[in-house]
Write an enzyme that holds these catalytic residues in place. Sequence first.
Site, mmCIF file in Angstrom:
data_model
loop_
_atom_site.group_PDB
_atom_site.id
_atom_site.type_symbol
_atom_site.label_atom_id
_atom_site.label_comp_id
_atom_site.label_asym_id
_atom_site.label_seq_id
_atom_site.Cartn_x
_atom_site.Cartn_y
_atom_site.Cartn_z
ATOM 1 N N SER A 37 -6.618 -60.359 -80.873
ATOM 2 C CA SER A 37 -5.371 -59.731 -81.293
ATOM 3 C C SER A 37 -5.640 -58.282 -81.681
ATOM 4 O O SER A 37 -6.692 -57.737 -81.341
ATOM 5 C CB SER A 37 -4.765 -60.512 -82.458
ATOM 6 O OG SER A 37 -3.450 -60.088 -82.688
ATOM 7 N N ASN A 38 -4.709 -57.653 -82.359
ATOM 8 C CA ASN A 38 -4.928 -56.289 -82.840
ATOM 9 C C ASN A 38 -4.287 -56.128 -84.208
ATOM 10 O O ASN A 38 -3.699 -57.065 -84.732
ATOM 11 C CB ASN A 38 -4.381 -55.276 -81.829
ATOM 12 C CG ASN A 38 -2.908 -55.515 -81.555
ATOM 13 O OD1 ASN A 38 -2.081 -55.411 -82.444
ATOM 14 N ND2 ASN A 38 -2.582 -55.881 -80.306
ATOM 15 N N TYR A 39 -4.381 -54.938 -84.764
ATOM 16 C CA TYR A 39 -3.962 -54.733 -86.156
ATOM 17 C C TYR A 39 -2.464 -54.455 -86.330
ATOM 18 O O TYR A 39 -2.032 -54.119 -87.422
ATOM 19 C CB TYR A 39 -4.740 -53.552 -86.749
ATOM 20 C CG TYR A 39 -6.202 -53.852 -86.981
ATOM 21 C CD1 TYR A 39 -6.587 -54.846 -87.866
ATOM 22 C CD2 TYR A 39 -7.193 -53.131 -86.321
ATOM 23 C CE1 TYR A 39 -7.922 -55.113 -88.095
ATOM 24 C CE2 TYR A 39 -8.531 -53.391 -86.544
ATOM 25 C CZ TYR A 39 -8.890 -54.387 -87.436
ATOM 26 O OH TYR A 39 -10.203 -54.650 -87.663
ATOM 27 N N SER A 40 -1.677 -54.559 -85.291
ATOM 28 C CA SER A 40 -0.253 -54.236 -85.432
ATOM 29 C C SER A 40 0.392 -55.116 -86.508
ATOM 30 O O SER A 40 0.219 -56.328 -86.521
ATOM 31 C CB SER A 40 0.457 -54.442 -84.094
ATOM 32 O OG SER A 40 1.849 -54.344 -84.295
ATOM 33 N N ALA A 44 2.475 -54.197 -79.692
ATOM 34 C CA ALA A 44 1.134 -53.830 -79.228
ATOM 35 C C ALA A 44 0.631 -54.996 -78.380
ATOM 36 O O ALA A 44 0.031 -55.942 -78.898
ATOM 37 C CB ALA A 44 0.223 -53.573 -80.419
#
Length: 403
Positions: free
Chosen positions: A209-212, A276
């Site tokens: 995943s990502n930090y969004s 994102a």
Amino acid sequence: MGALRNKSILVGVTGSIAAYKAAEIVRLLRKKKAIVYPIMTKAATHFLSPLTLQNLASQKVTLKLFSRDIRKAEHLSLAELADACLIAPATANIIGKIANGIADDILTTIVLATKAPVLLAPAMNNMMYENPILQRNIGSLKAIGFKFIGPARGDLADGKIGLGRMTEPQEIVECLEKVMQSRDDFLGKAFVVTAGPTREPLDRVRFFSNYSSGKMGYALAEEGASRGARIVLISGPTSLDPPSGVEFHWVESAREMHKMVKEKMGEADGIVMSAAVSDYAPARKENGKIKKTTQKKFILELVQNPDILKELGQRKENKILVGFCAETKDLEKEALRKLKEKSLDLIVANNITEEGAGFKGDTNIVTLINNKGKVEHLSRRSKREVARVIWDKIREMIENRGL
Ligand code: CTP
């Protein structure tokens, strides 16, 4: 025509005998589906119980400027989320303070900080109302755009008849509704907004995943809905509550988001793609849990996800496509490339290495580039403020295209 629906209305109550009528104002606003945030000055609590307003509004009543939680600047968040601020009843004292820029309690601080329209319904004795100092204060507030509702002529609290009685709640709410109508610039329009990260599953317990945080997309959805647009918010996993007044869909992976966007785009006038989206996903999802082996290296095969926005750009019709891009370098160059590659109308770019920009915080610093190549830098501001500017740009595009 529903101009108050889903609007965040701050109702400021000050210390006048007419404070009891604020309860009826709150009730009427709720009936019209507004989200009501009551704010009471200390003097107001002598005339009306905060509990009464709390029950009618279904929201906490704000009473103090300073809360114990130092991370929360409540006056600023209320000032910002407000679609309108109504002060009813408004005493000579509050009018005097606002007119002179005094901010010594929660209500005056909010008024000083908000960009939303402020409406005041004065209530006082006729001698006070006719006093030239008060009239001067009202005049200077009107000159800078504050709106006054009333007062009316009639029975005053001291038994006399005169000018100074607060306008009746029904009429006050109708006035506010008219003001809000003029701000409903997206009525009849439908937009899809995507938000948050995607999660690409690797096995039963792990994902990429990502930090969004989703904050930017949720702010966009809230702002669009408050301006009358029908919003479908498609969100990846976030810790945020779904905003009220939007159609909400929770998705996990880029493929799920892709499917949902395709399903919802048919009827929409456009999309604001702030999610994102992960470009790659593990080629296989293991059914169980991948176990540690004796091998020191773990090589993972990833496959490319569909580029949702690019696909929409390839069969664009007359829809408005707004993309985002978060970069660590070559911001404008990259943004322009994506704008062209995905046939966008507008791209909102931010450099996530800048303090106050990017994924996690409540503020953003963005550069807007439209399809004519016009570049506009916005200084650091709240995500809700950024959302406001983005919708203003979309409004301009709708008008230019005669949609
Ligand atoms: N986007 C999308 N589908 C993807 C990837 C991105 O719809 N699979 C959208 C994003 O929501 C964003 C825009 O495309 O609005 C740009 O996303 P970004 O990740 O910045 O760009 P990429 O196209 O992934 O390019 P790069 O990896 O080179 O930065």
